[in-house]
Design a protein around this motif. Structure first.
Motif, PDB file in Angstrom:
ATOM      1  N   TYR A  17       7.098  -3.479  -1.718  1.00 38.93           N
ATOM      2  CA  TYR A  17       6.353  -3.180  -2.868  1.00 38.93           C
ATOM      3  C   TYR A  17       6.669  -4.187  -4.097  1.00 38.93           C
ATOM      4  O   TYR A  17       5.919  -4.590  -4.882  1.00 38.93           O
ATOM      5  CB  TYR A  17       6.847  -1.710  -3.455  1.00 38.93           C
ATOM      6  CG  TYR A  17       6.473  -1.673  -4.803  1.00 38.93           C
ATOM      7  CD1 TYR A  17       5.077  -1.467  -5.040  1.00 38.93           C
ATOM      8  CD2 TYR A  17       7.347  -1.468  -5.850  1.00 38.93           C
ATOM      9  CE1 TYR A  17       4.599  -1.196  -6.465  1.00 38.93           C
ATOM     10  CE2 TYR A  17       6.815  -1.239  -7.326  1.00 38.93           C
ATOM     11  CZ  TYR A  17       5.471  -1.204  -7.484  1.00 38.93           C
ATOM     12  OH  TYR A  17       4.975  -1.092  -8.763  1.00 38.93           O
ATOM     13  N   GLN A  18       8.168  -4.432  -4.318  1.00 38.00           N
ATOM     14  CA  GLN A  18       8.442  -5.325  -5.501  1.00 38.00           C
ATOM     15  C   GLN A  18       7.681  -6.660  -5.163  1.00 38.00           C
ATOM     16  O   GLN A  18       7.351  -7.292  -6.280  1.00 38.00           O
ATOM     17  CB  GLN A  18      10.056  -5.552  -5.590  1.00 38.00           C
ATOM     18  CG  GLN A  18      10.679  -4.260  -5.583  1.00 38.00           C
ATOM     19  CD  GLN A  18      10.312  -3.381  -7.111  1.00 38.00           C
ATOM     20  OE1 GLN A  18       9.721  -4.162  -7.878  1.00 38.00           O
ATOM     21  NE2 GLN A  18      10.632  -2.244  -7.282  1.00 38.00           N
ATOM     22  N   ILE A  19       7.429  -7.209  -3.821  1.00 42.58           N
ATOM     23  CA  ILE A  19       7.128  -8.346  -3.672  1.00 42.58           C
ATOM     24  C   ILE A  19       5.608  -8.489  -4.079  1.00 42.58           C
ATOM     25  O   ILE A  19       5.132  -9.294  -4.986  1.00 42.58           O
ATOM     26  CB  ILE A  19       7.270  -8.866  -2.302  1.00 42.58           C
ATOM     27  CG1 ILE A  19       8.681  -9.012  -1.839  1.00 42.58           C
ATOM     28  CG2 ILE A  19       6.064  -9.979  -1.954  1.00 42.58           C
ATOM     29  CD1 ILE A  19       8.855  -9.361  -0.444  1.00 42.58           C
ATOM     30  N   VAL A  20       4.794  -7.575  -3.818  1.00 42.07           N
ATOM     31  CA  VAL A  20       3.398  -7.534  -4.130  1.00 42.07           C
ATOM     32  C   VAL A  20       3.228  -7.410  -5.558  1.00 42.07           C
ATOM     33  O   VAL A  20       2.366  -7.810  -5.946  1.00 42.07           O
ATOM     34  CB  VAL A  20       2.419  -6.729  -3.154  1.00 42.07           C
ATOM     35  CG1 VAL A  20       2.638  -7.044  -1.825  1.00 42.07           C
ATOM     36  CG2 VAL A  20       3.081  -5.135  -3.346  1.00 42.07           C
ATOM     37  N   THR A  78      -9.723  -7.564   1.356  1.00 40.02           N
ATOM     38  CA  THR A  78      -8.828  -7.726   2.274  1.00 40.02           C
ATOM     39  C   THR A  78      -7.724  -6.503   2.201  1.00 40.02           C
ATOM     40  O   THR A  78      -7.292  -6.101   0.939  1.00 40.02           O
ATOM     41  CB  THR A  78      -7.897  -9.153   1.752  1.00 40.02           C
ATOM     42  OG1 THR A  78      -7.686  -8.958   0.553  1.00 40.02           O
ATOM     43  CG2 THR A  78      -8.969 -10.237   1.942  1.00 40.02           C
ATOM     44  N   ILE A  79      -7.169  -6.422   3.312  1.00 41.86           N
ATOM     45  CA  ILE A  79      -6.157  -5.291   3.430  1.00 41.86           C
ATOM     46  C   ILE A  79      -4.874  -5.767   3.865  1.00 41.86           C
ATOM     47  O   ILE A  79      -4.728  -6.402   4.920  1.00 41.86           O
ATOM     48  CB  ILE A  79      -6.571  -4.059   3.839  1.00 41.86           C
ATOM     49  CG1 ILE A  79      -7.691  -3.293   3.199  1.00 41.86           C
ATOM     50  CG2 ILE A  79      -5.492  -2.873   4.137  1.00 41.86           C
ATOM     51  CD1 ILE A  79      -8.601  -2.194   4.073  1.00 41.86           C
ATOM     52  N   MET A 114      -8.087  -8.048   7.712  1.00 40.04           N
ATOM     53  CA  MET A 114      -6.972  -7.050   7.643  1.00 40.04           C
ATOM     54  C   MET A 114      -5.673  -7.661   8.076  1.00 40.04           C
ATOM     55  O   MET A 114      -5.814  -8.257   9.241  1.00 40.04           O
ATOM     56  CB  MET A 114      -7.259  -5.690   7.991  1.00 40.04           C
ATOM     57  CG  MET A 114      -6.013  -4.584   8.192  1.00 40.04           C
ATOM     58  SD  MET A 114      -6.330  -3.073   9.206  1.00 40.04           S
ATOM     59  CE  MET A 114      -7.598  -2.295   8.305  1.00 40.04           C
ATOM     60  N   VAL A 115      -4.594  -7.559   7.560  1.00 44.32           N
ATOM     61  CA  VAL A 115      -3.187  -7.960   8.103  1.00 44.32           C
ATOM     62  C   VAL A 115      -2.264  -6.860   8.148  1.00 44.32           C
ATOM     63  O   VAL A 115      -2.269  -6.359   7.221  1.00 44.32           O
ATOM     64  CB  VAL A 115      -2.789  -9.420   7.427  1.00 44.32           C
ATOM     65  CG1 VAL A 115      -1.310  -9.556   7.939  1.00 44.32           C
ATOM     66  CG2 VAL A 115      -3.386 -10.461   7.552  1.00 44.32           C
ATOM     67  N   GLU A 160      -4.197 -15.033  -0.160  1.00 44.80           N
ATOM     68  CA  GLU A 160      -5.438 -14.220  -0.031  1.00 44.80           C
ATOM     69  C   GLU A 160      -5.302 -12.674   0.063  1.00 44.80           C
ATOM     70  O   GLU A 160      -6.115 -12.175  -0.426  1.00 44.80           O
ATOM     71  CB  GLU A 160      -6.155 -14.693   1.141  1.00 44.80           C
ATOM     72  CG  GLU A 160      -6.861 -16.050   1.136  1.00 44.80           C
ATOM     73  CD  GLU A 160      -7.863 -16.213   2.122  1.00 44.80           C
ATOM     74  OE1 GLU A 160      -8.142 -15.444   2.981  1.00 44.80           O
ATOM     75  OE2 GLU A 160      -8.219 -17.342   2.572  1.00 44.80           O
ATOM     76  N   PHE A 161      -4.064 -12.503   0.521  1.00 42.73           N
ATOM     77  CA  PHE A 161      -3.538 -11.202   0.712  1.00 42.73           C
ATOM     78  C   PHE A 161      -2.396 -10.646  -0.390  1.00 42.73           C
ATOM     79  O   PHE A 161      -2.815  -9.141  -0.617  1.00 42.73           O
ATOM     80  CB  PHE A 161      -3.277 -10.780   1.977  1.00 42.73           C
ATOM     81  CG  PHE A 161      -4.089 -10.816   3.159  1.00 42.73           C
ATOM     82  CD1 PHE A 161      -4.758  -9.648   3.540  1.00 42.73           C
ATOM     83  CD2 PHE A 161      -4.666 -12.087   3.681  1.00 42.73           C
ATOM     84  CE1 PHE A 161      -5.728  -9.838   4.740  1.00 42.73           C
ATOM     85  CE2 PHE A 161      -5.682 -12.272   4.525  1.00 42.73           C
ATOM     86  CZ  PHE A 161      -6.430 -10.949   5.005  1.00 42.73           C
ATOM     87  N   VAL A 162      -1.688 -11.079  -0.653  1.00 42.01           N
ATOM     88  CA  VAL A 162      -0.636 -10.691  -1.636  1.00 42.01           C
ATOM     89  C   VAL A 162      -0.508 -11.492  -2.791  1.00 42.01           C
ATOM     90  O   VAL A 162       0.559 -11.731  -3.560  1.00 42.01           O
ATOM     91  CB  VAL A 162       0.778 -10.494  -0.805  1.00 42.01           C
ATOM     92  CG1 VAL A 162       0.566  -9.766   0.527  1.00 42.01           C
ATOM     93  CG2 VAL A 162       1.164 -11.902  -0.229  1.00 42.01           C
TER      94      VAL A 162
END
Length: 402
Positions: free
Chosen positions: A14-17, A100-101, A142-143, A242-244
């Motif tokens: 969570y902290q990263i994103v 994107t998920i 999705m990744v 692209e995702f995070v």
């Protein structure tokens, strides 16, 4: 506190994103949340994910905690299906065809199953949900990153034409590994796969690093288990940002300066035994030490009983030539078998039943192999029932006094 590392992994992710600028309204967090303020935590209100690391608990959303952390709620939140929830005002992913998920899952696992605190997510249900979301135009890409033992078995039936890319901590036939044993907290702080992908994410320019680059790094740097990937391989060419989003330059520099070297790599199958061994060794009170020794012996007896039961079940089938190709497994048949084994071989009225099931997880490959070989689920269930009844009678006789 045994599962400290899983919640620490979630908090760190969570902290990263969050630091990368993803707003909380676009993040859904599921975590039992019984670690930070646990009376066994020597640092109340704090969770760390590496030795002397920063507290990763502040600000983590409490979207789903406690009994709301279930596979049913996870799949419903992923699909954006509020009607399937028993929780009031549930937070779900409201995605569409241009979105994107990114999904990160961390817990225990076995062949074809991923554990939630008091239930299990079956590969069949996860794959069906992904297919349903693709049909309903719920995402563009999705990744999925999964940290668990035997996690490679969860995606053998993942289609390669729905723009979904999955990376796992381990092959279908192997354990994943915990790392960073903390003597003060008497537990492991992280997991090898998670520590590596998070370090890579926090120390690189994600606009210029792809998922393929990161997978190459994982294959090179992981020492114990073997990361695997599934699904749409073209996704490996996409930038991670692209995702995070991209990691701020300040964070990259600070994280690199701290260095990185995972220690105390331990098979997750052995973690409960290693933690108890440490507690027995360091306990100074004679009464508490004896209690811990009895707990340790009971754990070994439970393991021996499960080992014996699964061996007895396997003897009913010709196992020498059974297929190891999990992609041939009928996921729905395996789910039926796994649920019957869980319900038949464990006393669900006892508080420690799910701990016992965790000990049994390494043996789930025996049932997966039978299903992959084409053995009828009805036949496997029949044998499980027979062996379970015989084992229970032996156990009851063992309690009788002469």
């Amino acid at each position: 506190m045994e599962n400290y590392r899983h919640q620490a992994d979630v908090c760190h992710a969570y902290q990263i994103v969050h630091q990368n600028g993803i707003p909380d309204e676009q993040i859904v967090v599921m975590m039992y949340d019984d670690i930070a303020n646990n009376n066994k935590n020597p640092h109340p209100g704090k969770i760390i994910n590496k030795p002397n690391g920063l507290d990763v608990y502040p600000g983590v959303p409490k979207d789903y905690t406690g009994e709301d952390v279930t596979p049913q709620n996870f799949l419903a939140a992923l699909k954006g299906d509020r009607r399937a929830m028993k929780k009031r005002n549930p937070k779900v992913i409201t995605s569409g065809g241009n979105d994107t998920i990114f999904i990160y899952l961390t817990d225990h696992g076995g062949s074809g199953i991923f554990c939630f605190p008091n239930d299990i997510l079956h590969a069949s249900d996860l794959i069906e949900t992904i297919k349903e979301m693709a049909r309903n135009n719920k995402f563009a890409k999705m990744v999925i990153y999964m940290e668990s033992c035997h996690s490679g078995s969860m995606f053998t039936k993942l289609p390669n034409n729905v723009h979904v890319y999955a990376v796992t901590a381990a092959r279908a036939d192997e354990a994943s590994y915990a790392c960073y044993f903390d003597s003060e907290r008497e537990t492991f702080l992280s997991d090898e796969f998670s520590a590596h992908w998070m370090y890579y994410t926090e120390t690189n320019d994600l606009d210029n690093k792809t998922f393929g680059d990161q997978f190459g790094y994982l294959q090179e740097m992981m020492m114990s288990s073997h990361s695997c990937r599934f699904g749409d391989m073209t996704m490996g060419g996409h930038p991670i940002s692209e995702f995070v989003n991209n990691t701020p330059q300040r964070v990259r520099s600070e994280t690199r300066a701290l260095g990185f070297a995972p220690t105390h790599l331990t098979s997750n199958h052995d973690v409960p035994f290693k933690i108890l061994e440490h507690r027995i060794k360091t306990e100074t009170d004679a009464g508490r030490k004896q209690h811990l020794k009895r707990k340790y012996e009971a754990l070994h007896k439970t393991k021996a009983k499960i080992d014996g039961d699964v061996e007895a079940i396997s003897k009913h089938f010709k196992c020498d030539d059974l297929d190891e190709d999990y992609s041939k497994m009928d996921l729905h048949a395996f789910k039926t078998v796994a649920e019957h084994f869980r319900a038949t071989c464990f006393d669900w009225h006892k508080e420690e039943c799910f701990t016992q099931f965790h000990i049994a997880l390494p043996h789930m490959h025996a049932f997966a192999r039978l299903c992959a070989c084409g053995v009828e689920s009805e036949r496997i269930i029949e044998v499980i029932t027979k062996v379970s009844r015989k084992s229970s009678r032996k156990l009851q006789q063992g309690y009788k006094h002469p």
